[in-house]
Design an enzyme around this catalytic site. Structure first.
Site, PDB file in Angstrom:
ATOM      1  N   ASN A   1       1.346   8.046  10.864  1.00 25.64           N
ATOM      2  CA  ASN A   1       1.322   9.398  10.406  1.00 25.64           C
ATOM      3  C   ASN A   1      -0.121   9.923  10.524  1.00 25.64           C
ATOM      4  O   ASN A   1      -0.318  11.428   9.942  1.00 25.64           O
ATOM      5  CB  ASN A   1       1.816   9.470   8.958  1.00 25.64           C
ATOM      6  CG  ASN A   1       3.291   9.053   8.844  1.00 25.64           C
ATOM      7  OD1 ASN A   1       3.882   9.382   9.747  1.00 25.64           O
ATOM      8  ND2 ASN A   1       3.481   8.316   7.871  1.00 25.64           N
TER       9      ASN A   1
ATOM     10  N   ASP B   1       0.112   3.476  -5.041  1.00 27.24           N
ATOM     11  CA  ASP B   1      -0.904   3.797  -5.910  1.00 27.24           C
ATOM     12  C   ASP B   1      -2.271   4.171  -4.948  1.00 27.24           C
ATOM     13  O   ASP B   1      -3.078   3.735  -5.092  1.00 27.24           O
ATOM     14  CB  ASP B   1      -1.213   2.685  -6.705  1.00 27.24           C
ATOM     15  CG  ASP B   1      -1.884   3.004  -7.827  1.00 27.24           C
ATOM     16  OD1 ASP B   1      -2.389   4.262  -7.893  1.00 27.24           O
ATOM     17  OD2 ASP B   1      -2.302   2.186  -8.834  1.00 27.24           O
TER      18      ASP B   1
ATOM     19  N   TYR C   1       7.436  -1.961  -1.019  1.00 24.51           N
ATOM     20  CA  TYR C   1       7.147  -0.663  -1.231  1.00 24.51           C
ATOM     21  C   TYR C   1       8.894   0.040  -1.570  1.00 24.51           C
ATOM     22  O   TYR C   1       8.953   0.170  -2.875  1.00 24.51           O
ATOM     23  CB  TYR C   1       6.630   0.119  -0.518  1.00 24.51           C
ATOM     24  CG  TYR C   1       6.230   1.651  -0.754  1.00 24.51           C
ATOM     25  CD1 TYR C   1       7.219   2.548  -1.232  1.00 24.51           C
ATOM     26  CD2 TYR C   1       5.036   2.306  -0.809  1.00 24.51           C
ATOM     27  CE1 TYR C   1       7.225   3.910  -1.657  1.00 24.51           C
ATOM     28  CE2 TYR C   1       4.773   3.440  -1.261  1.00 24.51           C
ATOM     29  CZ  TYR C   1       5.910   4.246  -1.778  1.00 24.51           C
ATOM     30  OH  TYR C   1       5.604   5.446  -2.028  1.00 24.51           O
TER      31      TYR C   1
ATOM     32  N   ASN D   1       3.647  -2.683   8.780  1.00 25.71           N
ATOM     33  CA  ASN D   1       3.654  -1.212   8.498  1.00 25.71           C
ATOM     34  C   ASN D   1       4.861  -0.611   8.792  1.00 25.71           C
ATOM     35  O   ASN D   1       5.964  -1.432   8.906  1.00 25.71           O
ATOM     36  CB  ASN D   1       2.487  -0.343   9.075  1.00 25.71           C
ATOM     37  CG  ASN D   1       1.934   0.704   8.224  1.00 25.71           C
ATOM     38  OD1 ASN D   1       2.656   1.518   7.527  1.00 25.71           O
ATOM     39  ND2 ASN D   1       0.639   0.634   8.063  1.00 25.71           N
TER      40      ASN D   1
ATOM     41  N   ALA E   1       0.715  -1.191  -0.153  1.00 21.53           N
ATOM     42  CA  ALA E   1       0.075  -0.103   0.090  1.00 21.53           C
ATOM     43  C   ALA E   1       0.829   1.287  -0.074  1.00 21.53           C
ATOM     44  O   ALA E   1       2.019   1.121   0.414  1.00 21.53           O
ATOM     45  CB  ALA E   1      -0.669   0.010   1.224  1.00 21.53           C
TER      46      ALA E   1
ATOM     47  N   PHE F   1      -1.763   9.771   4.720  1.00 23.05           N
ATOM     48  CA  PHE F   1      -3.066   9.496   3.840  1.00 23.05           C
ATOM     49  C   PHE F   1      -3.614  10.529   2.881  1.00 23.05           C
ATOM     50  O   PHE F   1      -4.711  10.874   2.858  1.00 23.05           O
ATOM     51  CB  PHE F   1      -4.313   9.195   4.818  1.00 23.05           C
ATOM     52  CG  PHE F   1      -3.997   7.723   5.646  1.00 23.05           C
ATOM     53  CD1 PHE F   1      -3.494   6.697   4.810  1.00 23.05           C
ATOM     54  CD2 PHE F   1      -4.498   7.752   6.941  1.00 23.05           C
ATOM     55  CE1 PHE F   1      -3.253   5.553   5.606  1.00 23.05           C
ATOM     56  CE2 PHE F   1      -4.417   6.512   7.392  1.00 23.05           C
ATOM     57  CZ  PHE F   1      -3.881   5.404   6.753  1.00 23.05           C
TER      58      PHE F   1
HETATM   59  C1  LIG Z   1       5.679   6.779   0.897  1.00 22.14           C
HETATM   60  C2  LIG Z   1       4.820   5.604   1.790  1.00 22.14           C
HETATM   61  C3  LIG Z   1       3.564   5.743   1.920  1.00 22.14           C
HETATM   62  C4  LIG Z   1       2.843   4.625   2.335  1.00 22.14           C
HETATM   63  N1  LIG Z   1       1.377   4.600   2.556  1.00 22.14           N
HETATM   64  C5  LIG Z   1       0.839   3.424   3.273  1.00 22.14           C
HETATM   65  C6  LIG Z   1      -0.715   3.388   3.457  1.00 22.14           C
HETATM   66  O1  LIG Z   1      -1.217   4.342   2.703  1.00 22.14           O
HETATM   67  N2  LIG Z   1      -1.192   2.497   3.993  1.00 22.14           N
HETATM   68  C7  LIG Z   1      -0.447   1.544   4.519  1.00 22.14           C
HETATM   69  O2  LIG Z   1      -0.990   0.391   5.145  1.00 22.14           O
HETATM   70  N3  LIG Z   1       0.986   1.435   4.403  1.00 22.14           N
HETATM   71  C8  LIG Z   1       1.462   2.657   3.699  1.00 22.14           C
HETATM   72  N4  LIG Z   1       2.946   2.446   3.556  1.00 22.14           N
HETATM   73  C9  LIG Z   1       3.672   1.151   4.175  1.00 22.14           C
HETATM   74  C10 LIG Z   1       3.929   0.176   3.077  1.00 22.14           C
HETATM   75  O3  LIG Z   1       2.698  -0.365   2.643  1.00 22.14           O
HETATM   76  C11 LIG Z   1       4.795  -1.090   3.664  1.00 22.14           C
HETATM   77  O4  LIG Z   1       4.024  -1.612   4.648  1.00 22.14           O
HETATM   78  C12 LIG Z   1       6.229  -0.438   4.346  1.00 22.14           C
HETATM   79  O5  LIG Z   1       6.703   0.459   3.593  1.00 22.14           O
HETATM   80  C13 LIG Z   1       7.191  -1.587   4.504  1.00 22.14           C
HETATM   81  O6  LIG Z   1       7.421  -2.033   3.345  1.00 22.14           O
HETATM   82  P1  LIG Z   1       8.791  -1.595   2.531  1.00 22.14           P
HETATM   83  O7  LIG Z   1      10.152  -1.876   3.477  1.00 22.14           O
HETATM   84  O8  LIG Z   1       8.806  -2.963   1.394  1.00 22.14           O
HETATM   85  O9  LIG Z   1       8.435  -0.274   2.126  1.00 22.14           O
HETATM   86  C14 LIG Z   1       3.384   3.405   2.865  1.00 22.14           C
HETATM   87  C15 LIG Z   1       4.903   3.576   2.784  1.00 22.14           C
HETATM   88  C16 LIG Z   1       5.609   4.411   2.136  1.00 22.14           C
HETATM   89  C17 LIG Z   1       7.040   4.493   1.982  1.00 22.14           C
END
Ligand SMILES: Cc1cc2nc3c(=O)[nH]c(=O)nc-3n(C[C@H](O)[C@H](O)[C@H](O)COP(=O)(O)O)c2cc1C
Length: 309
Positions: free
Chosen positions: A127, A14, A268, A197, A11, A64
């Site tokens: 956040n 997008d 992500y 998260n 998440a 968000f």
């Molecule tokens: C810029 C950004 C925005 C994110 N927005 C959301 C979100 O809206 N909802 C959510 O559940 N996680 C959100 N995440 C968390 C990611 O989905 C993921 O859980 C987290 O980044 C750990 O994975 P990664 O180490 O592969 O980035 C966000 C992460 C980033 C970097």
């Protein structure tokens, strides 16, 4: 649900659901849109996203930013035929008080229900002020029950099956807090957990990026998230599906999370630092890992590190 392979988009990438064709074209097994909130909101002031290239780390405090549930529905209505499942990440609108959170989540779920295949209840973003308090006790049960009620009603009304509901948790929970959340999720018959998260922890305070407020993701989160997957798997005897996310940059990281207990995986930060080729390297790498380990299927490998001990 069936998936072509275990790897999908996390998440936040997008948030507006505007790139569904793109996620299909880079070979992902599923994509997750959002976080979507009931109301449109602009998020925190910029700058709100910071990268540390050498550490493969991100710190973000997006808050968000998204067009809101009604506008996301309009985009989804125009998005054409799908070739992979689309998940939706549900957040709480900033102006909605915590007591009314269940209405905020369940309204978004109701509006998006006809257009997505699975819902993620996200009470773990750092956040939105107070959001992580929704991970506990009566708040959590209230939100899960409200979402389940809407899911059942939409299913009856449309004569389609209910959609799976997953709960996404923070990596910063104590063991007691995590177990209490899992107990509630199981009690409410939630279909699985997404771990995790972003984290409030920092690997150090020396780099200026790590002094920014927000959640940290990418490589520094990897072990924290894997240990949480490991604990959820052993606490639930492997009976609750776990989606593993946090610091997956290559097939080794992906395999570690599968053997710790993850059924599906997401990334992500990996896409930010490795680009779209990440999917191919992970899927091919997992095939090699499977062959070398002697397991016939990914299902056999899930949680296998627990059995070797
Ligand atoms: C810029 C950004 C925005 C994110 N927005 C959301 C979100 O809206 N909802 C959510 O559940 N996680 C959100 N995440 C968390 C990611 O989905 C993921 O859980 C987290 O980044 C750990 O994975 P990664 O180490 O592969 O980035 C966000 C992460 C980033 C970097």
């Amino acid at each position: 649900m069936e998936f072509e392979h275990p790897f999908g988009l996390a998440a936040g990438m997008d948030k507006k659901a505007e790139a569904l064709r793109g996620w299909e074209s880079i070979g992902l097994a599923f994509s997750e849109i959002g976080g979507v909130t009931m109301l449109e909101q602009s998020g925190n002031p910029k700058p709100r996203m910071f990268r540390h290239g050498a550490d493969r780390a991100l710190v973000n405090r997006m808050g968000f930013n998204n067009p809101g549930s009604e506008n996301v529905v309009k985009t989804l209505q125009k998005s054409g035929t799908r070739t992979i499942p689309v998940w939706a990440n549900l957040g709480k609108s900033k102006i909605t008080p915590l007591e009314d959170a269940k209405t905020d989540y369940s309204t978004t779920l109701k509006r998006l229900w006809p257009y997505v295949d699975l819902f993620v209840i996200n009470v773990s973003s750092p956040n939105t002020p107070g959001l992580r308090d929704l991970q506990h006790g009566d708040h959590l049960k209230g939100i899960l029950d409200a979402c389940i009620e809407v899911n059942v009603a939409c299913s009856k009304e449309s004569k389609q099956n209910q959609k799976p509901l997953l709960l996404k948790v923070a990596p910063d929970l104590s063991t007691d807090e995590l177990e209490a959340i899992i107990d509630i999720a199981i009690d409410c018959q939630i279909d699985g957990i997404i771990a995790t998260n972003t984290t409030l922890l920092r690997p150090n305070q020396t780099h200026k990026v790590y002094n920014e407020q927000g959640g940290c993701s990418g490589s520094p989160l990897k072990n924290q998230s894997t240990e949480m997957i490991r604990h959820i798997y052993s606490y639930t005897n492997g009976e609750l599906p776990i989606v593993g996310v946090g610091g997956i940059m290559n097939a080794d990281d992906a395999w570690e999370k599968i053997t710790a207990g993850a059924t599906l995986l997401q990334a992500y930060a990996g896409f930010v630092f490795e680009g779209p080729g990440l999917t191919k390297s992970i899927v091919h790498g997992l095939h090699r890992k499977l062959r070398d380990s002697g397991f016939d299927t990914i299902e056999d490998a899930i949680g296998s590190s627990h059995r070797q001990r």
